[in-house]
Design a protein around this motif. Sequence first.
Motif, PDB file in Angstrom:
ATOM      1  N   GLY A 134     -52.154  46.147  10.039  1.00  0.00           N
ATOM      2  CA  GLY A 134     -51.641  47.433   9.571  1.00  0.00           C
ATOM      3  C   GLY A 134     -50.736  48.107  10.579  1.00  0.00           C
ATOM      4  N   PRO A 135     -50.324  49.339  10.242  1.00  0.00           N
ATOM      5  CA  PRO A 135     -49.346  50.055  11.075  1.00  0.00           C
ATOM      6  C   PRO A 135     -49.820  50.323  12.506  1.00  0.00           C
ATOM      7  CG  PRO A 135     -49.735  51.237   9.001  1.00  0.00           C
ATOM      8  CD  PRO A 135     -50.675  50.083   9.041  1.00  0.00           C
ATOM      9  N   MET A 136     -51.136  50.400  12.716  1.00  0.00           N
ATOM     10  CA  MET A 136     -51.659  50.657  14.063  1.00  0.00           C
ATOM     11  C   MET A 136     -52.017  49.364  14.783  1.00  0.00           C
ATOM     12  SD  MET A 136     -54.048  54.073  13.635  1.00  0.00           S
ATOM     13  CE  MET A 136     -55.321  53.257  12.699  1.00  0.00           C
ATOM     14  N   PHE A 137     -51.564  48.215  14.254  1.00  0.00           N
ATOM     15  CA  PHE A 137     -51.965  46.921  14.800  1.00  0.00           C
ATOM     16  C   PHE A 137     -51.807  46.852  16.314  1.00  0.00           C
ATOM     17  CE2 PHE A 137     -50.568  42.902  16.581  1.00  0.00           C
ATOM     18  CZ  PHE A 137     -51.711  42.140  16.408  1.00  0.00           C
ATOM     19  N   HIS A 138     -50.618  47.091  16.806  1.00  0.00           N
ATOM     20  CA  HIS A 138     -50.340  46.879  18.230  1.00  0.00           C
ATOM     21  C   HIS A 138     -51.228  47.764  19.108  1.00  0.00           C
ATOM     22  CE1 HIS A 138     -48.110  45.446  21.659  1.00  0.00           C
ATOM     23  NE2 HIS A 138     -47.941  46.694  22.056  1.00  0.00           N
ATOM     24  N   SER A 139     -51.302  49.047  18.801  1.00  0.00           N
ATOM     25  CA  SER A 139     -52.093  49.952  19.646  1.00  0.00           C
ATOM     26  C   SER A 139     -53.585  49.627  19.556  1.00  0.00           C
ATOM     27  CB  SER A 139     -51.818  51.411  19.307  1.00  0.00           C
ATOM     28  OG  SER A 139     -52.141  51.684  17.969  1.00  0.00           O
ATOM     29  N   LEU A 140     -54.086  49.329  18.351  1.00  0.00           N
ATOM     30  CA  LEU A 140     -55.505  49.012  18.223  1.00  0.00           C
ATOM     31  C   LEU A 140     -55.831  47.652  18.829  1.00  0.00           C
ATOM     32  CD1 LEU A 140     -56.404  50.346  14.668  1.00  0.00           C
ATOM     33  CD2 LEU A 140     -57.023  51.320  16.899  1.00  0.00           C
ATOM     34  N   HIS A 141     -54.983  46.673  18.618  1.00  0.00           N
ATOM     35  CA  HIS A 141     -55.201  45.347  19.194  1.00  0.00           C
ATOM     36  C   HIS A 141     -55.329  45.457  20.720  1.00  0.00           C
ATOM     37  CE1 HIS A 141     -54.913  40.950  19.189  1.00  0.00           C
ATOM     38  NE2 HIS A 141     -54.039  41.045  20.181  1.00  0.00           N
ATOM     39  N   ASN A 142     -54.435  46.198  21.344  1.00  0.00           N
ATOM     40  CA  ASN A 142     -54.479  46.381  22.801  1.00  0.00           C
ATOM     41  C   ASN A 142     -55.682  47.215  23.232  1.00  0.00           C
ATOM     42  OD1 ASN A 142     -52.190  44.837  23.190  1.00  0.00           O
ATOM     43  ND2 ASN A 142     -50.814  46.599  23.157  1.00  0.00           N
ATOM     44  N   MET A 143     -55.970  48.280  22.497  1.00  0.00           N
ATOM     45  CA  MET A 143     -57.107  49.130  22.840  1.00  0.00           C
ATOM     46  C   MET A 143     -58.417  48.349  22.741  1.00  0.00           C
ATOM     47  SD  MET A 143     -58.241  52.676  21.052  1.00  0.00           S
ATOM     48  CE  MET A 143     -59.313  53.830  21.880  1.00  0.00           C
ATOM     49  N   PHE A 144     -58.575  47.587  21.669  1.00  0.00           N
ATOM     50  CA  PHE A 144     -59.792  46.797  21.504  1.00  0.00           C
ATOM     51  C   PHE A 144     -59.940  45.770  22.624  1.00  0.00           C
ATOM     52  CE2 PHE A 144     -59.650  47.379  16.565  1.00  0.00           C
ATOM     53  CZ  PHE A 144     -60.001  48.719  16.709  1.00  0.00           C
ATOM     54  N   GLU A 145     -58.828  45.177  23.052  1.00  0.00           N
ATOM     55  CA  GLU A 145     -58.897  44.212  24.152  1.00  0.00           C
ATOM     56  C   GLU A 145     -59.359  44.892  25.443  1.00  0.00           C
ATOM     57  OE1 GLU A 145     -56.291  40.764  26.416  1.00  0.00           O
ATOM     58  OE2 GLU A 145     -55.315  41.989  24.896  1.00  0.00           O
ATOM     59  N   THR A 146     -58.829  46.054  25.721  1.00  0.00           N
ATOM     60  CA  THR A 146     -59.258  46.803  26.905  1.00  0.00           C
ATOM     61  C   THR A 146     -60.752  47.095  26.828  1.00  0.00           C
ATOM     62  OG1 THR A 146     -57.075  47.802  27.148  1.00  0.00           O
ATOM     63  CG2 THR A 146     -58.919  48.956  28.189  1.00  0.00           C
ATOM     64  N   GLU A 147     -61.209  47.496  25.644  1.00  0.00           N
ATOM     65  CA  GLU A 147     -62.623  47.841  25.482  1.00  0.00           C
ATOM     66  C   GLU A 147     -63.528  46.624  25.610  1.00  0.00           C
ATOM     67  OE1 GLU A 147     -63.125  50.159  21.918  1.00  0.00           O
ATOM     68  OE2 GLU A 147     -61.671  51.629  22.603  1.00  0.00           O
ATOM     69  N   TYR A 148     -63.192  45.510  24.956  1.00  0.00           N
ATOM     70  CA  TYR A 148     -64.114  44.367  25.053  1.00  0.00           C
ATOM     71  C   TYR A 148     -64.094  43.767  26.456  1.00  0.00           C
ATOM     72  CZ  TYR A 148     -60.576  40.615  24.169  1.00  0.00           C
ATOM     73  OH  TYR A 148     -59.515  39.746  24.241  1.00  0.00           O
ATOM     74  N   THR A 149     -63.002  43.889  27.173  1.00  0.00           N
ATOM     75  CA  THR A 149     -62.956  43.414  28.561  1.00  0.00           C
ATOM     76  C   THR A 149     -63.901  44.244  29.435  1.00  0.00           C
ATOM     77  OG1 THR A 149     -60.686  42.628  28.260  1.00  0.00           O
ATOM     78  CG2 THR A 149     -61.429  42.989  30.533  1.00  0.00           C
ATOM     79  N   GLU A 150     -63.897  45.558  29.239  1.00  0.00           N
ATOM     80  CA  GLU A 150     -64.804  46.440  29.979  1.00  0.00           C
ATOM     81  C   GLU A 150     -66.254  46.137  29.607  1.00  0.00           C
ATOM     82  OE1 GLU A 150     -67.405  49.567  31.076  1.00  0.00           O
ATOM     83  OE2 GLU A 150     -66.932  49.148  28.978  1.00  0.00           O
ATOM     84  N   LEU A 151     -66.517  45.874  28.334  1.00  0.00           N
ATOM     85  CA  LEU A 151     -67.868  45.580  27.877  1.00  0.00           C
ATOM     86  C   LEU A 151     -68.387  44.259  28.444  1.00  0.00           C
ATOM     87  CD1 LEU A 151     -67.400  46.740  24.199  1.00  0.00           C
ATOM     88  CD2 LEU A 151     -69.002  47.753  25.854  1.00  0.00           C
ATOM     89  N   ALA A 152     -67.502  43.283  28.642  1.00  0.00           N
ATOM     90  CA  ALA A 152     -67.912  42.006  29.231  1.00  0.00           C
ATOM     91  C   ALA A 152     -68.452  42.210  30.642  1.00  0.00           C
ATOM     92  CB  ALA A 152     -66.741  41.018  29.231  1.00  0.00           C
ATOM     93  N   VAL A 153     -67.827  43.089  31.393  1.00  0.00           N
ATOM     94  CA  VAL A 153     -68.310  43.413  32.739  1.00  0.00           C
ATOM     95  C   VAL A 153     -69.633  44.174  32.646  1.00  0.00           C
ATOM     96  CG1 VAL A 153     -67.809  44.722  34.848  1.00  0.00           C
ATOM     97  CG2 VAL A 153     -65.995  43.396  33.729  1.00  0.00           C
TER      98      VAL A 153
END
Length: 162
Positions: free
Chosen positions: A49-68
Amino acid sequence: MQTADKSAPVNIGISEQDRKEIAEGLSRLLADTYTLYLKTHYFHWNVTGPMFHSLHNMFETEYTELAVAVDDIAERIRTIGYPAPGSYSEFAELSSIPETRGVPEATEMVRLLVEANEAVVRTAREAFPAAERANDESSVDLLTERMRTHEKTAWMLRSMLK
């Protein structure tokens, strides 16, 4: 929960009973955090959807933090003398966050992540009194940081829904 290892007893100034109660709370936090990690990573892969790029990047930042975070929580459980849960079935039993099946729309993904982050905060808050009563400053610090992180993440996600 398995019992503490008796071959080399932990002697850090916190009773075994207190350590057990703290480990149980941290195990629930670990299960919630890992479940949130999976959900966030799943949404990262499938957002459109229209927010793909921002959400895709935001989710990556979040799951990376959660892995730690899952590593930090599991290592704290081990530090106080108990085994950390690590199977899907254990996490399913311990987690308060429901699994998401199917691929929700982007705004529903955001809403579900708000709810899941707030669930992690509640789980951390429930574990807090045992650590505080036992003067386990290390666990208190970990719980405080997890609450702060998930409260902020929920706020940022919620702001996208306005």
